[in-house]
Structure formats: C-alpha cells, structure tokens
Scaffold this active site. Structure first.
Site, PDB file in Angstrom:
ATOM      1  CD  GLU A 168      -0.221   1.797  -1.909  1.00  0.00           C
ATOM      2  OE1 GLU A 168      -1.447   1.817  -2.191  1.00  0.00           O
ATOM      3  OE2 GLU A 168       0.624   2.539  -2.466  1.00  0.00           O
ATOM      4  CG  ASP A 194       1.020  -2.133   1.204  1.00  0.00           C
ATOM      5  OD1 ASP A 194      -0.211  -2.053   0.995  1.00  0.00           O
ATOM      6  OD2 ASP A 194       1.804  -2.700   0.413  1.00  0.00           O
ATOM      7  NE  ARG A 250      -3.458   6.915  -3.405  1.00  0.00           N
ATOM      8  CZ  ARG A 250      -4.410   7.806  -3.155  1.00  0.00           C
ATOM      9  NH1 ARG A 250      -4.329   8.991  -3.728  1.00  0.00           N
ATOM     10  NH2 ARG A 250      -5.394   7.537  -2.331  1.00  0.00           N
TER      11      ARG A 250
END
Length: 388
Positions: free
Chosen positions: A132, A96, A217
């Site tokens: 992702e 991903d 993140r």
C-alpha cells in the site's frame, strides 16, 4: 455536464467512495459512472448493497492464487477497456490498493485527470504497509487533484513537490460513511454468540470487550503467531474479558491465530463481518486491537481506544491526538498494553475521550466542491480544519 468515473475494488474503498458517489448522483451538473474491480468480492458486494451502489461495470478480476502483479495487470487492462467505452472527463480512485494503482495508470496513460481521494497518507517505510505505501506514493505522482483527509497529509504531499494548488483538505469520507451506517444498524447480529453478547451489554451484565482484527501482509508468519498467543494470554488473565476476533479469510492468518485461541472459551472467533455488523460491534467494544488502517479512523469516531499492531502508521494524527497507540506485534508488549487499559480506568478514559482528528461528516461535500473547482466551475473551498 462533468462525467466522473469512480473505480474501486475493496471493502474499505467502497465504504469511503460511497458518500462521494451519492453526492455525485445527487448533483444535477454531474454524471457518474461506477466501476468495480471485485478485488474483495463478497465484502465489496455487501457494502454496495448497504449504500445502494449499483456499478455500471464489474471487472471481476479475482482468480485463485493470483499475484499482486496479476491483480494490477488485470485491473489496468479491464479499466482501459471501460475508459475506451465510457469516455469520462475525470477518474476518481480512493486510497492505496492494487485496484487504485492499476486504475490510475490506465487513466494517466489515456491522458485523463486522476482524482485521488484520501491522498497524502505516508508511513515513511516503502515496505510497510506492503504494497500500500508504494501504491499511494506512485498514485500521487500521476494524480491531478489530491483530496487530502488532513493537514498532515497535505504537508506530506507538498514535501514531495506536489503543488499546494492541486491539494484540497477535505476531511476523511469514512466519517461520512460511518454516520450513514449508524442510521441503518441491524437490530440483531446473525451470529448468535454476538447476539448474546449484545443482549448482555444492553442489560449491563457484561465484562469488558476487546475487539481484535489482524490481516496485514507484513504481519504474516511469526508476528501473527505472536498476536494469537497474546490474545490467548489476555483471555486467560482476564476471565471476565470477552475477546471478539473476526478472522480474515486468508488461510495464513487462520493457521497462525487459531491454534492458540480456538479452545479458549472467552475468545469468540467469527467469520469476517459485514460493514454494518462490524460497525455495531465496534460500538460495543471497550478496546480495539488491530493492524487495520481504516479501523484507526473509524474507532476514534466512536470514542474507542485503538492499539495498533504495527511499528509505524500512515495515520499519525490520531496517535498525536492520543486516541491511537502503536504497540508493535511482540506478544508480551501486546499483553502489557491491553492490560494497562483494562487495569486503569484513567488510562482507558484518556484514550477514549481524545479528539478525533479525521473529519466532521462533510468530506463528500468538500470533495465534490473541489472537483467542480478544478475541472468545472466554482471557487476553491477552504481546507478542512479541526475545530479548536
């Protein structure tokens, strides 16, 4: 001769495609072309060396400070040029990442079938993990063959109106890779502090070991600061506990974590570890605290309880099995959940002894058989199922 191109760019991708590449290279009826994007440069090179992978093309896309859009654009453009030169029959991508999305679009636009390894993972939240979750959903829409690691992943795909005829459950190739890596573990750690910890463990003289990784993140900022404070509190509360925290290279991660823990004597901050050394460390750990996706699969294979610092996961199988628990990122919750496992041998053993739902080490064989069936010759193989 079926010509298969694999495209990958990060360490987790490299680990999971490595067994597939080895199986392709060993097959007399298959030809392999390897392409790396270089999305993770140093860590990617380490895995290639470990598994003796020699890519035919290196796009070397990374430049300082580039955005996600720039990464995808450079992958798409670079892969397009390689496709024009190599003319594969099939393109295989894994997972991903931005490399996956760019490569899949490049292949689709050239009317080449895309095989998606580790297809069907879903968190249910388009923003978590970011980017992702979006990358894998988009890749599913343009893939011709979906190699799902579990039955749950297959169900996710069929709910999105993807035909079950295009989905094969293979198990997760990370287990294949882990078994290969365990055969080649280094005798010693390069970091002398970890080497002393290893020797102490071998002599039966160590306390508990908590392994921590954090990099997502969506956890940057206040959540990452909370993680640092929680680790410091645990280290102070349990002086016989050794916390090993390989710090991600991202400056934002380091800025958030280091102030709380760098002066704490029983917290070992290290540089990121190579895959083999990390696997060895995983084997030493008693508890794993992480926001990583791959570690959720690897640690249960070694009988390690995993506390996941996220609110959701695209890997619910281990949560249902009891070897993984979602604990969020609030500092007090993290302290409480780790303390529960440190204080209760029963709770620790319950998680450590849960069944690993991710595979049996034969995912690569099933993946190759599925590709032959779909694009060459041969019968469809049965879906992988967990033994009762």
């Amino acid at each position: 001769m079926l010509r298969i191109m694999t495209i990958y760019g990060t360490r987790p991708e490299a680990v999971k495609v490595a067994p597939i590449i080895k199986a392709i290279e060993a097959a007399p009826d298959l030809e392999h072309v390897g392409v790396i994007s270089g999305q993770h440069r140093e860590m990617l090179d380490q895995v290639n060396e470990l598994f003796e992978l020699v890519p035919d093309h290196d796009l070397n896309i990374m430049t300082a400070g580039q955005s996600l859009n720039e990464i995808v654009a450079r992958v798409l453009s670079g892969v397009d040029a390689v496709l024009d030169k190599e003319r594969p029959d099939v393109v295989l991508v894994q997972g991903d990442t931005s490399t996956v999305l760019g490569a899949a679009i490049a292949a689709f636009n050239r009317r080449l079938p895309v095989v998606h390894l580790e297809a069907g993972l879903r968190s249910g939240d388009i923003d978590s993990p970011f980017p992702e979750e979006a990358n894998r959903r988009l890749t599913s829409q343009i893939s011709s063959l979906h190699l799902a690691p579990t039955a749950t992943s297959k169900v996710n795909l069929t709910r999105e109106d993807i035909s079950a005829n295009n989905i094969v459950v293979t198990g997760n190739s990370v287990i294949d890779a882990l078994r290969l890596a365990m055969e080649n573990l280094p005798e010693h750690f390069e970091d002398e502090r970890l080497e002393r910890l290893r020797r102490s463990h071998a002599e039966g003289g160590h306390g508990r070991i908590l392994l921590v990784t954090a990099h997502r993140r969506e956890n940057l900022g206040s959540a990452m600061v909370d993680i640092g404070h929680a680790v410091a509190e645990l280290a102070h509360r349990y002086p016989n506990l050794t916390v090993v925290f390989p710090l991600h290279k991202n400056p934002e991660v380091r800025k958030a974590i280091q102030p709380a823990v760098e002066a704490v004597t029983n917290v070992l901050l290290t540089e990121p570890l190579g895959y083999v050394e990390f696997t060895r460390l995983l084997g030493l750990a008693d508890i794993v605290l992480t926001d990583s996706g791959g570690v959720q699969e690897e640690a249960p294979s070694l009988g390690k309880p995993v506390l996941v610092m996220r609110e959701n996961t695209e890997r619910p199988e281990a949560v249902l099995a009891g070897t993984v628990k979602l604990v969020g990122t609030h500092a007090q919750r993290l302290v409480d959940e780790v303390s529960l496992l440190l204080d209760s041998e029963e709770a620790l053993k319950a998680m450590a002894n849960a069944v690993n739902p991710y595979g049996d080490g034969h995912a690569a064989e099933r993946a190759i058989a599925a590709i032959r069936w779909k694009f060459g010759s041969g019968e469809r193989i049965p879906d992988f199922r967990i033994a009762p």
